[in-house]
Design an enzyme around this catalytic site. Structure first.
Site, PDB file in Angstrom:
ATOM      1  N   ASP A  91      22.397  47.362  45.950  1.00 26.75           N
ATOM      2  CA  ASP A  91      21.459  46.305  46.294  1.00 26.75           C
ATOM      3  C   ASP A  91      20.189  46.955  46.827  1.00 26.75           C
ATOM      4  OD1 ASP A  91      21.927  47.102  48.865  1.00 26.75           O
ATOM      5  OD2 ASP A  91      23.093  45.343  49.422  1.00 26.75           O
ATOM      6  N   ASP A 265      29.650  40.062  43.023  1.00 26.24           N
ATOM      7  CA  ASP A 265      30.076  40.954  44.110  1.00 26.24           C
ATOM      8  C   ASP A 265      30.275  40.063  45.329  1.00 26.24           C
ATOM      9  OD1 ASP A 265      27.135  40.663  44.936  1.00 26.24           O
ATOM     10  OD2 ASP A 265      28.000  41.772  46.598  1.00 26.24           O
ATOM     11  N   CYS A 303      51.801  39.586  40.460  1.00 20.81           N
ATOM     12  CA  CYS A 303      50.848  40.693  40.625  1.00 20.81           C
ATOM     13  C   CYS A 303      51.540  42.041  40.462  1.00 20.81           C
ATOM     14  CB  CYS A 303      50.198  40.586  41.999  1.00 20.81           C
ATOM     15  SG  CYS A 303      49.026  41.904  42.355  1.00 20.81           S
ATOM     16  N   CYS A 305      50.238  44.961  41.715  1.00 19.51           N
ATOM     17  CA  CYS A 305      49.674  45.962  42.630  1.00 19.51           C
ATOM     18  C   CYS A 305      50.776  46.609  43.461  1.00 19.51           C
ATOM     19  CB  CYS A 305      48.616  45.333  43.531  1.00 19.51           C
ATOM     20  SG  CYS A 305      49.271  44.532  45.012  1.00 19.51           S
ATOM     21  N   CYS A 308      52.590  44.400  46.012  1.00 17.00           N
ATOM     22  CA  CYS A 308      53.503  43.405  45.432  1.00 17.00           C
ATOM     23  C   CYS A 308      54.716  44.040  44.761  1.00 17.00           C
ATOM     24  CB  CYS A 308      52.746  42.530  44.435  1.00 17.00           C
ATOM     25  SG  CYS A 308      51.497  41.496  45.236  1.00 17.00           S
ATOM     26  N   HIS A 334      45.631  44.702  47.073  1.00 13.14           N
ATOM     27  CA  HIS A 334      46.111  43.479  46.408  1.00 13.14           C
ATOM     28  C   HIS A 334      44.954  42.546  46.053  1.00 13.14           C
ATOM     29  CE1 HIS A 334      48.149  39.860  45.319  1.00 13.14           C
ATOM     30  NE2 HIS A 334      47.358  39.227  46.173  1.00 13.14           N
TER      31      HIS A 334
END
Lengths: 368, 368
Positions: A91, A265, A303, A305, A308, A334
């Site tokens: 940014d 974002d 999920c 990840c 999980c 996650h």
């Protein structure tokens, strides 16, 4: 590779595409993980990659203060420093100055402010912001703009937007074109359709590699935000990426993709992860809640990840209850995985022409 | 697999071996990563594995308070809960009660205390400590002992050691033998060789699967600690593992291995990692030091950890300066990698019969 955007398919206003950069390709729609000070908080770069993140965002304001843009450049740029060879968008610093810095003063030239860390005085002009982002080696450089406050009168919004337009012209002049690198203009105009249109026209005349929609998600509410997207996105060129800044919840993302946005974002998934809130296929959970203390099930059965696949809700609850760093680590992983999977699912649905069904199915899951 | 210890080689008093357990084999000498509350702080289980850690330590005191031993058992035990299928040793809780708990009172029965977290009253007896460690599914259970304070008179040390001996007998009676699981007795006796010998003889008569040396590294200094190892280790059975509790610096480890110790645990590498101190082949560095602000070199050129392979000293300095969680994550990974590599190097040197040369070379590195 030249910087570019290729549309792979669309479904109504929703777009699936590829963002092509010097640092690799990113499928869109895409969520950018926020890496404020040269790190996605509580994550190794490997862990960020494992969430499916394709592009990260760095903050000019934070990095100009610590460790300093010239120092980052001497260390080989932000990619090398944070072990992220993929694309990085930075940014311009304007938004953080207005929300974090002290004694800030804005005029035609730029912004003078004092650091929120040590009170040191700094000046940020469009030219210096471009120089800083160049020193950071940003794949995508954002123009310096003023994020119009909300609420604002039409006169205030017009005058703020026109200042941003003049700064966009100066930012473009100060940008150093390089193959595979790009610069995005930022549409402002508050909640006034005519001002949004004026902003788009002025920025298109400058001709950027992409266009961001700024000044939203600042308190106007989802309905008004979507209404602004409805009037703004159709005015933007089809062959350039569109980035909605600082947005948002999973539902915000689904609705914004439906309106033609390609990139997002937000600190939400990472910040929420550090405060025990998990975005799941069944909605948002707060892992501090005592009802999870003996819940041996996975956080989100859908999920893949690390949190999980390997741990129970009860363990995550335990980690947050004890203030263990691993809690924020696992929940950040996650939440980024969830956001990236949400965008990957949206992309597949757009390409299959079933995006509205996808959104309905995802939203139905949140109600269970 | 039955629980056991096999000597693979020796060099003087230094031993190289294998610890065999129901949860896998661990080469010795070996450093155990401290995972107090069911997590090695700031590390995923995968990250712990990547450091070369073979066995982790859990704390009975912390886990009995949060999340509670019965709850850990209902969640499948500590291995499942923390995603560590390898061996886990749990301490008995006695040491933490004396250092952390409030209003503690010790008598022949056991210890009554109030939790440092919520003030709740608890009782820990040898029998309850064994039950808790069983509920946690500890691969190696430690007897409940009293860690004799330093300094202590010979009378105080004798009376404390004899209480620990009586508790060791009760701990053995309460231990549930299972294939591949073991229980270690703990040698006490302060800095008095005759008391150490009396303790060893009494514990050998009980016959444990391994022997710990406790009550050291409590302020007596390295020379006195080594002197106690010199008189204690030769009295321990050759065919059982020897564990020096709560030790220590890399130099402590080298000197203790030379005196016949096989296993160690200490918060030093993990705690130091969270406070910016790195153990390196060239000595200890504090990454907060401003001299690292532009140091583009790796933390330790001889190390293969994530922090050393992918990042600069300047980046680590930046992370600590900004209070970023990634700083503790990377430095904990590094320090555990360093400790494990130190032990792996010691093992190889012992097997090659060049252990003293190895120690000299490592120590010379710290002076550079």
């Amino acid at each position: 590779m030249n910087f570019g955007f290729a549309l792979a398919g669309s479904d109504g206003a929703a777009r699936a595409g590829w963002l092509r950069t010097a640092h690799g390709e990113v499928p869109t729609p895409s969520f950018m993980a926020v890496g404020t000070a040269g790190t996605v908080k509580a994550m190794t770069a490997d862990a960020v990659r494992a969430t499916g993140t394709g592009i990260v965002l760095g903050n000019t304001y934070h990095l100009m203060l610590r460790p300093g843009a010239e120092r980052v450049a001497r260390l080989g740029g932000l990619h090398a420093m944070m072990d992220w060879p993929g694309p990085i968008l930075t940014d311009s610093g304007g938004f953080q100055i207005m929300s974090l810095a002290k004694l800030r003063k804005l005029d035609e030239t730029g912004v003078t402010f004092r650091s929120h860390i040590d009170g040191a005085a700094h000046v940020l002009t469009p030219e210096r912001s471009m120089e800083i982002q160049h020193l950071l080696d940003a794949t995508i450089t954002m123009v310096l703009d003023e994020c119009t406050k909300f609420p604002a009168t039409e006169d205030e919004a017009a005058s703020s937007m026109r200042l941003s337009t003049r700064w966009a012209v100066r930012s473009r002049a100060a940008f150093v074109p390089r193959a595979g690198y790009g610069q995005f203009g930022i549409v402002q105009g508050g909640v006034f359709p005519a001002l949004r249109a004026e902003s788009v026209a002025a920025l298109r005349a400058v001709d950027f590699e992409g266009y961001a929609i700024g000044g939203l998600a600042v308190g106007e509410g989802q309905a008004l935000m979507f209404a602004m997207l409805d009037v703004t996105a159709p005015l933007l060129p089809e062959d350039k990426p569109r980035y909605l800044m600082g947005v948002g919840t999973p539902d915000d993302l689904l609705g914004s993709v439906a309106r033609g946005v390609d990139m997002f974002d937000c600190v939400m998934p990472t910040r929420a992860g550090r405060t025990a809130r998990a975005f799941c296929s069944t909605g948002v959970m707060n892992l501090r809640n005592a009802r999870f203390a003996e819940d041996a099930g996975p956080l989100d059965a859908e999920c893949g990840c690390l949190a999980c696949r390997r741990h129970s809700r009860a363990y995550l609850h335990h980690l947050f209850r004890c203030g263990e760093i691993l809690g924020p680590m696992l929940l950040t992983a996650h939440n980024l995985t969830y956001y990236n999977a949400l965008m990957a699912g949206a992309r597949a649905a757009i390409l299959a022409g079933v995006y509205s069904e996808y959104c309905a199915r995802v939203r139905a899951g949140w109600q269970t």
